[in-house]
Design a protein around this motif. Structure first.
Motif, mmCIF file in Angstrom:
data_model
loop_
_atom_site.group_PDB
_atom_site.id
_atom_site.type_symbol
_atom_site.label_atom_id
_atom_site.label_comp_id
_atom_site.label_asym_id
_atom_site.label_seq_id
_atom_site.Cartn_x
_atom_site.Cartn_y
_atom_site.Cartn_z
ATOM 1 N N LYS A 95 0.951 -1.406 -0.274
ATOM 2 C CA LYS A 95 -0.230 -0.251 -0.083
ATOM 3 C C LYS A 95 0.858 1.213 -0.183
ATOM 4 C CE LYS A 95 -3.958 -1.750 2.031
ATOM 5 N NZ LYS A 95 -5.144 -2.082 2.887
ATOM 6 N N TYR A 96 2.043 1.096 1.281
ATOM 7 C CA TYR A 96 2.337 2.055 0.856
ATOM 8 C C TYR A 96 3.579 2.836 -0.498
ATOM 9 C CZ TYR A 96 2.144 2.927 6.044
ATOM 10 O OH TYR A 96 1.398 2.848 7.344
ATOM 11 N N SER A 97 3.865 1.748 -0.966
ATOM 12 C CA SER A 97 4.888 1.516 -2.412
ATOM 13 C C SER A 97 3.468 2.281 -3.574
ATOM 14 C CB SER A 97 5.233 0.937 -2.504
ATOM 15 O OG SER A 97 6.032 -0.236 -2.060
ATOM 16 N N SER A 98 1.987 1.658 -3.289
ATOM 17 C CA SER A 98 1.651 2.384 -3.902
ATOM 18 C C SER A 98 1.543 3.647 -4.313
ATOM 19 C CB SER A 98 0.237 1.330 -4.200
ATOM 20 O OG SER A 98 -0.718 1.442 -5.306
ATOM 21 N N GLU A 113 2.050 9.691 -5.853
ATOM 22 C CA GLU A 113 2.232 10.389 -5.010
ATOM 23 C C GLU A 113 3.954 11.111 -5.727
ATOM 24 O OE1 GLU A 113 3.777 10.126 -1.273
ATOM 25 O OE2 GLU A 113 2.344 10.530 -0.712
ATOM 26 N N ALA A 114 4.297 10.253 -6.358
ATOM 27 C CA ALA A 114 5.288 10.708 -7.640
ATOM 28 C C ALA A 114 4.994 11.235 -9.064
ATOM 29 C CB ALA A 114 6.428 9.343 -7.810
ATOM 30 N N GLU A 115 3.527 10.788 -8.805
ATOM 31 C CA GLU A 115 2.976 10.656 -10.528
ATOM 32 C C GLU A 115 2.695 12.112 -10.189
ATOM 33 O OE1 GLU A 115 0.045 8.468 -12.919
ATOM 34 O OE2 GLU A 115 0.598 7.126 -11.929
ATOM 35 N N ALA A 116 1.618 12.375 -9.005
ATOM 36 C CA ALA A 116 0.765 13.875 -9.256
ATOM 37 C C ALA A 116 2.071 14.445 -8.977
ATOM 38 C CB ALA A 116 0.294 13.788 -7.478
ATOM 39 N N GLN A 117 3.967 14.479 -8.564
ATOM 40 C CA GLN A 117 4.575 15.332 -8.405
ATOM 41 C C GLN A 117 4.739 15.701 -10.159
ATOM 42 O OE1 GLN A 117 7.102 14.478 -6.277
ATOM 43 N NE2 GLN A 117 6.493 15.010 -3.817
ATOM 44 N N ASP A 118 4.228 14.686 -10.921
ATOM 45 C CA ASP A 118 5.589 14.725 -12.180
ATOM 46 C C ASP A 118 3.771 15.805 -13.098
ATOM 47 O OD1 ASP A 118 7.785 13.055 -11.391
ATOM 48 O OD2 ASP A 118 6.771 11.476 -12.229
ATOM 49 N N LEU A 119 2.945 14.828 -12.695
ATOM 50 C CA LEU A 119 1.979 15.937 -13.403
ATOM 51 C C LEU A 119 1.897 17.302 -12.876
ATOM 52 C CD1 LEU A 119 -1.118 13.316 -13.056
ATOM 53 C CD2 LEU A 119 0.288 13.971 -14.900
#
Length: 152
Positions: free
Chosen positions: A8-11, A16-22
């Motif tokens: 769950k944490y990895s997901s 979060e990383a995807e949101a930061q990239d966006l």
């Protein structure tokens, strides 16, 4: 259970990383849009100065036209037409050295602009340098031929 939490944490971290990239991409696009707006405003300003120069030139006010084109160049020094138009004004005022300098700059910015080659030749003739005038005409003709504007 730990494996489940780890998953769950990895997901969550991936999201979060995807949101930061966006968010970063959104900011990049916003900045590009602002830069395009700034460039468009400068182009409109330079075009207005050029039009002022064109209007003055049409009235035979070559000194006024020089002011308009000089203002356009100050806003956008990369537009070869501004330099070539100012060169034409200098030709009418028999300011040969200035006409030569502006025509050369127009050619440096866009070597394919045949009109600048012609103006350079006119300025050299006015300055009494017929050999340079002949070379300018030959270069202009070579450009025109390469662009299929003339058949020699």
């Amino acid at each position: 259970i730990n494996a489940e939490y780890g998953y769950k944490y990895s997901s969550m971290w991936a999201h979060e990383a995807e949101a930061q990239d966006l968010a970063a991409e959104r900011e990049r696009i916003r900045a590009e849009g602002e830069e395009l707006k700034r460039q468009a405003a400068l182009k409109r300003e330079a075009t207005a100065h050029k039009q002022r120069g064109n209007d003055a030139f049409s009235r035979g006010d070559h000194a006024g036209a020089i002011e308009g084109y000089t203002s356009a160049i100050a806003v956008d020094p990369t537009d070869h037409v501004f330099w070539a138009n100012r060169s034409a004004c200098h030709l009418h005022l028999e300011q040969w050295a200035d006409a030569i300098g502006d025509a050369k700059e127009a050619i440096r910015l866009d070597e394919s602009f045949v009109k600048a080659h012609y103006r350079l030749a006119e300025a050299f003739v006015g300055n009494g340098d017929h050999e340079q005038a002949r070379e300018s005409i030959c270069k202009g003709c070579a450009v025109a031929k390469r662009l299929s504007l003339i058949h020699i």
